[in-house]
Design an enzyme around this catalytic site. Structure first.
Site, PDB file in Angstrom:
ATOM      1  N   SER A   1       6.771   2.332  -4.830  1.00  0.00           N
ATOM      2  CA  SER A   1       5.864   3.461  -4.674  1.00  0.00           C
ATOM      3  C   SER A   1       5.616   3.819  -3.226  1.00  0.00           C
ATOM      4  O   SER A   1       5.783   3.009  -2.322  1.00  0.00           O
ATOM      5  CB  SER A   1       4.523   3.125  -5.339  1.00  0.00           C
ATOM      6  OG  SER A   1       3.875   2.113  -4.572  1.00  0.00           O
ATOM      7  N   LYS A   2       5.209   5.057  -3.067  1.00  0.00           N
ATOM      8  CA  LYS A   2       4.882   5.630  -1.769  1.00  0.00           C
ATOM      9  C   LYS A   2       3.847   4.811  -1.008  1.00  0.00           C
ATOM     10  O   LYS A   2       3.866   4.750   0.213  1.00  0.00           O
ATOM     11  CB  LYS A   2       4.305   7.032  -1.993  1.00  0.00           C
ATOM     12  CG  LYS A   2       5.080   8.148  -1.339  1.00  0.00           C
ATOM     13  CD  LYS A   2       4.401   9.464  -1.663  1.00  0.00           C
ATOM     14  CE  LYS A   2       5.270  10.643  -1.269  1.00  0.00           C
ATOM     15  NZ  LYS A   2       4.804  11.900  -1.841  1.00  0.00           N
ATOM     16  N   ARG A   3       2.917   4.270  -1.756  1.00  0.00           N
ATOM     17  CA  ARG A   3       1.819   3.543  -1.113  1.00  0.00           C
ATOM     18  C   ARG A   3       2.305   2.351  -0.314  1.00  0.00           C
ATOM     19  O   ARG A   3       1.707   1.954   0.665  1.00  0.00           O
ATOM     20  CB  ARG A   3       0.800   3.061  -2.167  1.00  0.00           C
ATOM     21  CG  ARG A   3      -0.065   4.152  -2.716  1.00  0.00           C
ATOM     22  CD  ARG A   3      -1.241   3.566  -3.489  1.00  0.00           C
ATOM     23  NE  ARG A   3      -2.251   3.002  -2.605  1.00  0.00           N
ATOM     24  CZ  ARG A   3      -3.207   3.716  -2.019  1.00  0.00           C
ATOM     25  NH1 ARG A   3      -3.270   5.016  -2.228  1.00  0.00           N
ATOM     26  NH2 ARG A   3      -4.083   3.140  -1.236  1.00  0.00           N
ATOM     27  N   GLN A   4       3.384   1.737  -0.802  1.00  0.00           N
ATOM     28  CA  GLN A   4       3.843   0.509  -0.159  1.00  0.00           C
ATOM     29  C   GLN A   4       5.156   0.645   0.605  1.00  0.00           C
ATOM     30  O   GLN A   4       5.517  -0.224   1.380  1.00  0.00           O
ATOM     31  CB  GLN A   4       3.987  -0.606  -1.203  1.00  0.00           C
ATOM     32  CG  GLN A   4       2.671  -0.954  -1.887  1.00  0.00           C
ATOM     33  CD  GLN A   4       2.821  -2.136  -2.834  1.00  0.00           C
ATOM     34  OE1 GLN A   4       3.429  -3.130  -2.503  1.00  0.00           O
ATOM     35  NE2 GLN A   4       2.252  -2.013  -4.025  1.00  0.00           N
ATOM     36  N   ASN A   5       5.864   1.729   0.360  1.00  0.00           N
ATOM     37  CA  ASN A   5       7.174   1.893   0.987  1.00  0.00           C
ATOM     38  C   ASN A   5       7.462   3.358   1.263  1.00  0.00           C
ATOM     39  O   ASN A   5       6.887   4.230   0.637  1.00  0.00           O
ATOM     40  CB  ASN A   5       8.273   1.378   0.041  1.00  0.00           C
ATOM     41  CG  ASN A   5       8.435  -0.118   0.085  1.00  0.00           C
ATOM     42  OD1 ASN A   5       8.945  -0.667   1.058  1.00  0.00           O
ATOM     43  ND2 ASN A   5       7.984  -0.782  -0.958  1.00  0.00           N
TER      44      ASN A   5
END
Length: 495
Positions: free
Chosen positions: A262-266
RNA sequence: GGCCCCUUCGUCUAUCGGUUAGGACAGCGGCUUUUCAAGCCGUUAAGAGGGGUUCGACUCCCCUAGGGGCUACCA
């Protein structure tokens, strides 16, 4: 069966090419090329609320940058406009709306689907009640009971409606997946999926299945997140009496905590990685090996080699953590395997503003080549070489516990032999070897050690505790800059 | 909650009943060396747990546990 393989990559134009989608696209392409089949690009734009301006262009453009081009379907023409080619068009899903509508009507005729008039509010209430009582949340089938004549009359009267699949209420279905083998589902637990929305457009389930059939797709390779809806898709094929394609559900790409990438982590957009300077061949190689490896004792493969060795049945079942360390390593590898000119053209843009002397900049860039993981690092790696005034405040010119006087003495001595060399010889190609020879000769003659001479010299030239060797620096800096820096270091030591 | 999928070193993976469980990244150590990299060499580290089946299980079956996905008029 000697039918030629026809596979499709079918992204939604919601903005950018996701790194997970890249792998899906790649595996599709690899299978097609491996078998001499056809790789098709279809765009699934049926969700009008999520369309992004330029989304299609961006995806196709990024695919092209990644060396992925469809044989058929959507492409970008010479003017960079979205166009399509092939016998099975249109390849933009919304342009197939009439076909989808007709198919939905046919399903209703066959009693495999029905009109539903339930409001969003009723559905919401139903869901809440089911949740509260711990029941599975699914449509209760209320409108199944509405006679078709009545339903058609209500539609004529302008009532809003959707069309739902009329799924079996009992029994099981066993689906076969190339990667996972047999999977059995219980019909009673599967929702009467909406296939035509109230805006008249189909949902994925209807559009994808009908289009796959119409386009004669032989293998559907897609993410594992589609696995739960496979029975619905097979139901549609079966209802029409069509032969279903073979399905292969790919394991997901994961965050470090093993949740779905996901965007939040990568960074999840391929263009993000491209922008940072990761090479397309490194990204492609890396992503290909997330979930599949032809041998297990080799990591580096060209696109061509991947095509030759690809085997869909050997794809893993478990998700793969997207770990940048290995990508970095691959990028370093590819960065070092390309030609000097290719390397320079990748890296030069990041440092071009620092110094006007193009030749000087190029030579400095070549000097740090082994240290570059990403082209964007070139600036900081060459800064101490390229800037005209060296700052010695963050470095020790004298070696270890060496007295300043001794360091000055060594620098003076080196300077005097360097002064003898002509400007031209000083920086000619491979002058570094001659510099090394003459300076080491000096050290031997004087009975000094490498450390007490070379350390001060190197720091004098670079202003850094850590840097390329003094011989390389001399060659790249040239006579004028080198001598000036040595003088400057001596002055710094004298104060 | 329900359904489905998954489970080999920290990470990516090889193994398709018989291996000292192999490779790669990262880590660690060494060589080289004026420093830092690079390079080369070496090294630590794994079959979730429990039952079966079998002469023999990482490999086949079952259970448990853990993780993930899905559960929309999004794909």
């Amino acid at each position: 069966m000697t039918d030629k393989v026809r596979v499709r990559f079918a992204p939604s134009p919601t903005g950018f090419l996701h790194i997970g989608s890249l792998r899906t696209a790649l595996y599709n392409e690899l299978l097609a090329k491996h078998t001499g089949g056809t790789f098709i690009l279809r765009v699934e734009d049926t969700d009008q609320t999520r369309l992004v301006e330029g989304g299609i262009e961006n995806i196709v453009h990024t695919m092209k940058a990644m060396d992925l081009e469809a044989d058929e379907g959507i492409y970008l023409n010479d003017k960079g406009e979205v166009a399509e080619r092939g016998e099975f068009g249109p390849y933009l899903q919304t342009k197939r709306k009439d076909k989808h509508t007709a198919y939905a009507k046919q399903l209703i005729e066959m009693d495999k689907a029905y009109y539903c008039f339930c409001s969003a509010e009723r559905l919401e209430g139903l869901r809440r009640e089911q949740q509260a009582t711990g029941r599975p949340t699914m449509y209760d089938g209320k409108c199944r009971a509405v006679p078709r004549e009545e339903a058609e009359k209500r539609i004529e009267n302008g009532e809003k409606f959707v069309i739902r699949l009329k799924l079996p209420k009992q029994g099981t279905i066993t689906a076969w997946d190339v990667i996972r083998d047999d999977i059995t589902f219980d019909w009673a637990l599967i929702d009467d999926q909406i296939i035509i929305k109230s805006d008249g457009l189909p949902t994925y389930h209807l559009a994808a299945t009908c289009d796959d059939h119409d386009m004669e797709i032989t293998h559907v390779i897609r993410g594992e997140d589609w696995l739960p809806s496979l029975p619905k898709h097979l139901f549609i094929f079966e209802s029409f009496g069509w032969q279903a394609p073979k399905y292969a559900h790919l394991p997901l790409l994961l965050n470090a905590d093993h949740s779905k990438l996901s965007k939040r982590q990568n960074d999840v957009a391929v263009e993000d990685y491209l922008k940072k300077g990761y090479l397309p061949q490194a990204i492609l190689n890396f992503v290909a090996l997330l979930g599949w490896n032809p041998t297990g004792d080799r990591e580096l493969y060209s696109h061509e080699e991947l095509i030759q060795m690809f085997d869909l049945a050997k794809v893993n079942k478990a998700g793969a953590v997207f770990n940048l360390e290995k990508l970095d390593w691959m990028n370093e590898h590819y960065l070092r395997s390309i030609s000097e000119d290719e390397y320079l053209s990748l890296v030069y843009p990041y440092v071009k503003d620092v110094n006007d002397d193009h030749n000087f900049v190029d030579r400095a860039l070549l000097l740090v080549r082994d240290r570059v993981t990403l082209p964007s690092q070139a600036l900081e790696l060459t800064a101490s070489i390229l800037k005209e005034n060296v700052d010695y405040s963050s470095a020790n010119i004298a070696w270890k516990t060496q007295p300043k006087e001794e360091a000055i003495e060594r620098l003076e001595a080196v300077k005097s032999i360097l002064s003898e060399i002509s400007e031209q010889d000083f920086c000619k190609r491979n002058a570094r070897a001659e510099h090394e020879q003459s300076i080491k000769k000096l050290i031997t003659e004087k009975g000094w050690s490498n450390g007490d001479t070379l350390w001060p010299l190197r720091v004098a030239l670079s202003g850094q505790d850590k840097s390329p060797s003094p011989f390389e620096l001399l060659e790249v800096l040239g006579k004028k800059r080198s001598l000036a820096r040595i003088d400057s270091a001596i002055r710094h030591l004298s104060t």
